[in-house]
Design a protein around this motif. Structure first.
Motif, PDB file in Angstrom:
ATOM      1  N   ALA A  32     -11.449  11.233  42.468  1.00  0.00           N
ATOM      2  CA  ALA A  32     -10.280  10.853  41.804  1.00  0.00           C
ATOM      3  C   ALA A  32     -10.090  11.786  40.479  1.00  0.00           C
ATOM      4  O   ALA A  32      -9.057  12.275  40.338  1.00  0.00           O
ATOM      5  CB  ALA A  32     -10.089   9.424  41.482  1.00  0.00           C
ATOM      6  N   GLY A  33     -11.025  12.160  39.771  1.00  0.00           N
ATOM      7  CA  GLY A  33     -11.219  13.153  38.596  1.00  0.00           C
ATOM      8  C   GLY A  33     -10.630  14.342  39.057  1.00  0.00           C
ATOM      9  O   GLY A  33      -9.665  15.061  38.543  1.00  0.00           O
ATOM     10  N   ALA A  34     -11.210  14.919  40.327  1.00  0.00           N
ATOM     11  CA  ALA A  34     -10.925  16.276  40.803  1.00  0.00           C
ATOM     12  C   ALA A  34      -9.340  16.264  41.088  1.00  0.00           C
ATOM     13  O   ALA A  34      -8.742  17.325  40.935  1.00  0.00           O
ATOM     14  CB  ALA A  34     -11.838  16.711  41.750  1.00  0.00           C
ATOM     15  N   ALA A  35      -8.993  15.119  41.803  1.00  0.00           N
ATOM     16  CA  ALA A  35      -7.581  15.170  42.227  1.00  0.00           C
ATOM     17  C   ALA A  35      -6.652  14.957  40.984  1.00  0.00           C
ATOM     18  O   ALA A  35      -5.711  15.780  40.975  1.00  0.00           O
ATOM     19  CB  ALA A  35      -7.216  14.003  43.041  1.00  0.00           C
ATOM     20  N   PHE A  36      -7.013  14.447  40.079  1.00  0.00           N
ATOM     21  CA  PHE A  36      -6.323  14.284  38.599  1.00  0.00           C
ATOM     22  C   PHE A  36      -5.993  15.689  38.129  1.00  0.00           C
ATOM     23  O   PHE A  36      -4.901  16.226  37.869  1.00  0.00           O
ATOM     24  CB  PHE A  36      -6.946  13.210  37.568  1.00  0.00           C
ATOM     25  CG  PHE A  36      -6.298  13.108  36.525  1.00  0.00           C
ATOM     26  CD1 PHE A  36      -5.253  11.875  36.484  1.00  0.00           C
ATOM     27  CD2 PHE A  36      -6.286  13.913  35.405  1.00  0.00           C
ATOM     28  CE1 PHE A  36      -4.645  11.652  35.325  1.00  0.00           C
ATOM     29  CE2 PHE A  36      -5.367  13.603  34.260  1.00  0.00           C
ATOM     30  CZ  PHE A  36      -4.725  12.437  34.376  1.00  0.00           C
ATOM     31  N   GLU A  40      -2.784  17.880  37.724  1.00  0.00           N
ATOM     32  CA  GLU A  40      -2.053  18.273  36.661  1.00  0.00           C
ATOM     33  C   GLU A  40      -2.094  19.911  36.340  1.00  0.00           C
ATOM     34  O   GLU A  40      -1.089  20.308  35.676  1.00  0.00           O
ATOM     35  CB  GLU A  40      -3.176  17.864  35.541  1.00  0.00           C
ATOM     36  CG  GLU A  40      -2.688  18.011  34.068  1.00  0.00           C
ATOM     37  CD  GLU A  40      -3.561  17.216  33.049  1.00  0.00           C
ATOM     38  OE1 GLU A  40      -4.882  17.507  32.981  1.00  0.00           O
ATOM     39  OE2 GLU A  40      -3.044  16.356  32.063  1.00  0.00           O
ATOM     40  N   ARG A  41      -2.812  20.761  37.035  1.00  0.00           N
ATOM     41  CA  ARG A  41      -2.673  21.946  37.015  1.00  0.00           C
ATOM     42  C   ARG A  41      -1.471  22.622  37.783  1.00  0.00           C
ATOM     43  O   ARG A  41      -1.044  23.562  37.564  1.00  0.00           O
ATOM     44  CB  ARG A  41      -4.212  22.703  37.416  1.00  0.00           C
ATOM     45  CG  ARG A  41      -4.955  23.058  36.496  1.00  0.00           C
ATOM     46  CD  ARG A  41      -6.200  23.922  37.244  1.00  0.00           C
ATOM     47  NE  ARG A  41      -6.656  22.859  38.080  1.00  0.00           N
ATOM     48  CZ  ARG A  41      -7.810  22.746  38.546  1.00  0.00           C
ATOM     49  NH1 ARG A  41      -8.635  23.536  38.060  1.00  0.00           N
ATOM     50  NH2 ARG A  41      -8.404  21.834  39.549  1.00  0.00           N
ATOM     51  N   GLN A  42      -0.964  21.844  38.829  1.00  0.00           N
ATOM     52  CA  GLN A  42       0.173  22.201  39.549  1.00  0.00           C
ATOM     53  C   GLN A  42       1.321  21.496  39.244  1.00  0.00           C
ATOM     54  O   GLN A  42       2.155  21.531  39.997  1.00  0.00           O
ATOM     55  CB  GLN A  42      -0.361  21.877  41.124  1.00  0.00           C
ATOM     56  CG  GLN A  42      -1.485  22.737  41.594  1.00  0.00           C
ATOM     57  CD  GLN A  42      -1.718  22.520  43.001  1.00  0.00           C
ATOM     58  OE1 GLN A  42      -0.944  21.522  43.846  1.00  0.00           O
ATOM     59  NE2 GLN A  42      -2.860  22.937  43.614  1.00  0.00           N
ATOM     60  N   ASP A  43       1.278  20.866  38.030  1.00  0.00           N
ATOM     61  CA  ASP A  43       2.431  20.538  37.376  1.00  0.00           C
ATOM     62  C   ASP A  43       2.830  19.194  38.349  1.00  0.00           C
ATOM     63  O   ASP A  43       4.200  18.991  38.500  1.00  0.00           O
ATOM     64  CB  ASP A  43       3.642  21.437  37.465  1.00  0.00           C
ATOM     65  CG  ASP A  43       3.228  22.139  36.070  1.00  0.00           C
ATOM     66  OD1 ASP A  43       2.635  21.989  35.117  1.00  0.00           O
ATOM     67  OD2 ASP A  43       3.835  23.461  36.145  1.00  0.00           O
ATOM     68  N   LEU A  44       2.060  18.584  38.891  1.00  0.00           N
ATOM     69  CA  LEU A  44       2.501  17.294  39.630  1.00  0.00           C
ATOM     70  C   LEU A  44       1.967  16.264  38.736  1.00  0.00           C
ATOM     71  O   LEU A  44       1.185  16.079  37.713  1.00  0.00           O
ATOM     72  CB  LEU A  44       1.711  17.134  41.018  1.00  0.00           C
ATOM     73  CG  LEU A  44       1.710  18.164  42.026  1.00  0.00           C
ATOM     74  CD1 LEU A  44       0.751  18.067  43.082  1.00  0.00           C
ATOM     75  CD2 LEU A  44       3.468  18.277  42.527  1.00  0.00           C
ATOM     76  N   ASP A  45       2.388  14.814  39.072  1.00  0.00           N
ATOM     77  CA  ASP A  45       2.180  13.773  38.442  1.00  0.00           C
ATOM     78  C   ASP A  45       0.832  13.347  38.684  1.00  0.00           C
ATOM     79  O   ASP A  45       0.248  12.797  39.863  1.00  0.00           O
ATOM     80  CB  ASP A  45       3.145  12.718  38.585  1.00  0.00           C
ATOM     81  CG  ASP A  45       2.730  11.403  37.801  1.00  0.00           C
ATOM     82  OD1 ASP A  45       1.959  11.298  36.853  1.00  0.00           O
ATOM     83  OD2 ASP A  45       3.408  10.284  38.124  1.00  0.00           O
ATOM     84  N   PRO A  46      -0.031  13.294  37.974  1.00  0.00           N
ATOM     85  CA  PRO A  46      -1.655  13.271  38.360  1.00  0.00           C
ATOM     86  C   PRO A  46      -1.972  11.595  38.186  1.00  0.00           C
ATOM     87  O   PRO A  46      -2.757  11.318  39.212  1.00  0.00           O
ATOM     88  CB  PRO A  46      -2.409  13.481  36.977  1.00  0.00           C
ATOM     89  CG  PRO A  46      -1.402  13.781  36.003  1.00  0.00           C
ATOM     90  CD  PRO A  46      -0.071  14.114  36.510  1.00  0.00           C
ATOM     91  N   VAL A  50      -3.574  10.034  42.029  1.00  0.00           N
ATOM     92  CA  VAL A  50      -4.663   9.391  41.991  1.00  0.00           C
ATOM     93  C   VAL A  50      -4.328   8.102  42.615  1.00  0.00           C
ATOM     94  O   VAL A  50      -5.215   7.261  43.278  1.00  0.00           O
ATOM     95  CB  VAL A  50      -5.432   9.253  40.572  1.00  0.00           C
ATOM     96  CG1 VAL A  50      -6.267   8.157  40.503  1.00  0.00           C
ATOM     97  CG2 VAL A  50      -5.720  10.619  40.000  1.00  0.00           C
ATOM     98  N   PHE A  51      -3.459   7.356  42.448  1.00  0.00           N
ATOM     99  CA  PHE A  51      -2.853   6.343  42.927  1.00  0.00           C
ATOM    100  C   PHE A  51      -2.800   6.407  44.429  1.00  0.00           C
ATOM    101  O   PHE A  51      -3.251   5.649  45.282  1.00  0.00           O
ATOM    102  CB  PHE A  51      -1.508   5.757  42.215  1.00  0.00           C
ATOM    103  CG  PHE A  51      -0.945   4.521  42.892  1.00  0.00           C
ATOM    104  CD1 PHE A  51      -1.644   3.325  42.268  1.00  0.00           C
ATOM    105  CD2 PHE A  51       0.027   4.388  43.810  1.00  0.00           C
ATOM    106  CE1 PHE A  51      -1.093   2.203  43.021  1.00  0.00           C
ATOM    107  CE2 PHE A  51       0.497   3.347  44.140  1.00  0.00           C
ATOM    108  CZ  PHE A  51      -0.262   2.100  43.956  1.00  0.00           C
ATOM    109  N   ALA A  52      -2.264   7.570  44.857  1.00  0.00           N
ATOM    110  CA  ALA A  52      -2.180   7.873  46.263  1.00  0.00           C
ATOM    111  C   ALA A  52      -3.381   7.977  46.768  1.00  0.00           C
ATOM    112  O   ALA A  52      -3.606   7.512  48.076  1.00  0.00           O
ATOM    113  CB  ALA A  52      -1.237   9.030  46.648  1.00  0.00           C
ATOM    114  N   PHE A  53      -4.426   8.588  46.249  1.00  0.00           N
ATOM    115  CA  PHE A  53      -5.700   8.534  46.643  1.00  0.00           C
ATOM    116  C   PHE A  53      -6.407   7.150  46.897  1.00  0.00           C
ATOM    117  O   PHE A  53      -7.046   7.002  47.679  1.00  0.00           O
ATOM    118  CB  PHE A  53      -6.723   9.443  45.812  1.00  0.00           C
ATOM    119  CG  PHE A  53      -8.167   9.393  46.003  1.00  0.00           C
ATOM    120  CD1 PHE A  53      -8.717   9.825  47.214  1.00  0.00           C
ATOM    121  CD2 PHE A  53      -9.082   8.666  45.147  1.00  0.00           C
ATOM    122  CE1 PHE A  53     -10.328   9.620  47.218  1.00  0.00           C
ATOM    123  CE2 PHE A  53     -10.326   8.553  45.429  1.00  0.00           C
ATOM    124  CZ  PHE A  53     -10.746   9.031  46.637  1.00  0.00           C
TER     125      PHE A  53
END
Length: 71
Positions: A32-36, A40-46, A50-53
Motif C-alpha cells: 500500500a505504501g509503494a502504491a501510494f 503520487e509521482r504519476q499525479d494520480l489520487d494516492p 490505496v483504497f482500490a488496493f
C-alpha cells in the motif's frame, strides 16, 4: 487448524499462524505504501489508489474464504 493439531504440534502451529498473520499485515502495508508513492509521482489520487488496493485485497480474501467452507 489448531483443532486438527495434536497436542504436540499445537504450539508450533499457533506460532506459525501468528507469524503468517504478521507477515501478511506487513506485506499489505508495504504494498500500500509503494502504491501510494507511485500514484503520487504519476499525479494520480494516492488515496483512491490505496483504497482500490484494499478493496481488491478484500475481494481476494472473500474468494479465498469461500473455498474453506466444510463440505
Amino acid at each position: 487448524m489448531l483443532e486438527a493439531s495434536t497436542d504436540r504440534d499445537r504450539g508450533f502451529n499457533s506460532s506459525a499462524l501468528t507469524v503468517a498473520d504478521s507477515l501478511g499485515a506487513a506485506l499489505a502495508l508495504s504494498v500500500a505504501g509503494a502504491a501510494f508513492a507511485a500514484a503520487e509521482r504519476q499525479d494520480l489520487d494516492p488515496f483512491l489508489t490505496v483504497f482500490a488496493f484494499a478493496a481488491l485485497a478484500a475481494v481476494l480474501g472473500v474468494l479465498a474464504a469461500a473455498r474453506t467452507r466444510p463440505a
